[in-house]
Design a protein around this motif. Structure first.
Motif, PDB file in Angstrom:
ATOM      1  N   SER A  16       0.984  -1.044  -0.327  1.00 19.13           N
ATOM      2  CA  SER A  16       0.073   0.015   0.248  1.00 19.13           C
ATOM      3  C   SER A  16       1.247   1.170  -0.389  1.00 19.13           C
ATOM      4  O   SER A  16       0.788   2.540  -0.755  1.00 19.13           O
ATOM      5  N   ALA A  17       1.987   1.320   1.189  1.00 24.67           N
ATOM      6  CA  ALA A  17       2.779   2.352   1.416  1.00 24.67           C
ATOM      7  C   ALA A  17       2.959   2.681  -0.718  1.00 24.67           C
ATOM      8  O   ALA A  17       3.249   3.526  -0.921  1.00 24.67           O
ATOM      9  N   GLY A  18       3.640   2.183  -1.122  1.00 19.49           N
ATOM     10  CA  GLY A  18       4.396   2.031  -2.737  1.00 19.49           C
ATOM     11  C   GLY A  18       3.608   1.839  -3.823  1.00 19.49           C
ATOM     12  O   GLY A  18       3.609   3.016  -4.336  1.00 19.49           O
ATOM     13  N   GLY A  19       2.029   1.920  -3.226  1.00 15.55           N
ATOM     14  CA  GLY A  19       0.746   2.156  -4.499  1.00 15.55           C
ATOM     15  C   GLY A  19       1.049   4.026  -4.365  1.00 15.55           C
ATOM     16  O   GLY A  19       0.629   4.005  -5.293  1.00 15.55           O
ATOM     17  N   VAL A  20       0.452   4.527  -2.784  1.00 12.44           N
ATOM     18  CA  VAL A  20      -0.034   5.046  -3.073  1.00 12.44           C
ATOM     19  C   VAL A  20       1.392   6.271  -3.520  1.00 12.44           C
ATOM     20  O   VAL A  20       1.688   7.863  -3.751  1.00 12.44           O
ATOM     21  N   PHE A  21       2.388   6.326  -2.594  1.00 11.42           N
ATOM     22  CA  PHE A  21       3.568   6.713  -2.931  1.00 11.42           C
ATOM     23  C   PHE A  21       4.418   7.347  -4.137  1.00 11.42           C
ATOM     24  O   PHE A  21       4.400   8.135  -4.565  1.00 11.42           O
ATOM     25  N   ALA A  22       4.099   6.071  -4.862  1.00 11.33           N
ATOM     26  CA  ALA A  22       4.525   6.256  -6.570  1.00 11.33           C
ATOM     27  C   ALA A  22       3.346   6.960  -7.508  1.00 11.33           C
ATOM     28  O   ALA A  22       3.277   7.165  -8.526  1.00 11.33           O
ATOM     29  N   PHE A  65      13.040   5.554  -0.858  1.00 14.05           N
ATOM     30  CA  PHE A  65      11.737   5.150  -0.964  1.00 14.05           C
ATOM     31  C   PHE A  65      10.808   4.782  -2.156  1.00 14.05           C
ATOM     32  O   PHE A  65       9.941   4.331  -1.759  1.00 14.05           O
ATOM     33  N   LEU A  66      10.991   6.101  -3.160  1.00 20.22           N
ATOM     34  CA  LEU A  66      10.035   5.595  -4.299  1.00 20.22           C
ATOM     35  C   LEU A  66      10.434   4.679  -5.036  1.00 20.22           C
ATOM     36  O   LEU A  66       9.570   3.582  -5.089  1.00 20.22           O
ATOM     37  N   THR A  68      12.079   1.833  -3.909  1.00 18.29           N
ATOM     38  CA  THR A  68      12.325   1.005  -2.981  1.00 18.29           C
ATOM     39  C   THR A  68      10.653   0.266  -2.881  1.00 18.29           C
ATOM     40  O   THR A  68      10.327  -0.467  -3.636  1.00 18.29           O
ATOM     41  N   SER A  69       9.430   1.239  -2.950  1.00 19.32           N
ATOM     42  CA  SER A  69       8.281   0.835  -2.358  1.00 19.32           C
ATOM     43  C   SER A  69       7.548   0.708  -3.939  1.00 19.32           C
ATOM     44  O   SER A  69       7.130  -0.956  -4.078  1.00 19.32           O
ATOM     45  N   SER A  70       7.855   1.076  -5.071  1.00 17.25           N
ATOM     46  CA  SER A  70       7.171   0.761  -6.131  1.00 17.25           C
ATOM     47  C   SER A  70       7.207  -0.566  -6.807  1.00 17.25           C
ATOM     48  O   SER A  70       6.543  -0.975  -7.144  1.00 17.25           O
ATOM     49  N   LEU A  71       8.748  -1.230  -6.226  1.00 18.34           N
ATOM     50  CA  LEU A  71       9.417  -2.154  -6.536  1.00 18.34           C
ATOM     51  C   LEU A  71       8.445  -3.668  -5.703  1.00 18.34           C
ATOM     52  O   LEU A  71       7.642  -4.521  -6.118  1.00 18.34           O
ATOM     53  N   PHE A  72       8.406  -3.049  -4.677  1.00 17.44           N
ATOM     54  CA  PHE A  72       7.212  -4.217  -3.221  1.00 17.44           C
ATOM     55  C   PHE A  72       5.710  -3.912  -3.798  1.00 17.44           C
ATOM     56  O   PHE A  72       5.456  -4.962  -3.370  1.00 17.44           O
TER      57      PHE A  72
END
Length: 118
Positions: A16-22, A65-66, A68-72
């Motif tokens: 969820s963090a990756g989706g929101v941040f991306a 963080f962008l 890494t979170s997008s990759l996860f």
């Protein structure tokens, strides 16, 4: 009685963090660096300015963080697409290693590239 801790909540948090941040940062970066600067709609920043921005530690942390979170986010979505969508449940261990291992390798590569940019 020993409580067995699950890794699943952490993986959903990263998803969820990756989706929101991306979703918040990627469109603006793609619009600027993929459309506006190349087409001349907006004057691009100078090399020195971009170098100064990229050498700031906070910028490196945000970009890391962008990435890494997008990759996860990708890893979790792809895992569940294969597991639930295609019903490849018998290869769950291999899929986990491929998806999350790929995200870890990509994160390490992002860290290496960003540290080289300093």
């Amino acid at each position: 009685m020993v409580v067995k801790r699950q890794l699943e909540p952490l993986l959903w948090l990263l998803f969820s963090a990756g989706g929101v941040f991306a979703a918040l940062l990627m469109p603006s970066l793609l619009l600027l660096f993929g459309v506006a600067y190349p087409l001349g709609v907006v004057a691009p920043p100078s090399y020195e300015h971009l170098r100064a921005v990229l050498s700031h530690p906070l910028t490196l942390v945000v970009l890391f963080f962008l990435c890494t979170s997008s990759l996860f986010h990708w890893a979790h979505r792809f895992r569940y697409t294969l597991y639930d969508g295609l019903q490849i449940k018998h290869l769950n261990g291999l899929i986990n290693v491929f998806c999350y291992g790929g995200a870890l390798v990509g994160s390490a590569a992002a860290a290496y590239v960003l540290l080289q940019a300093r």
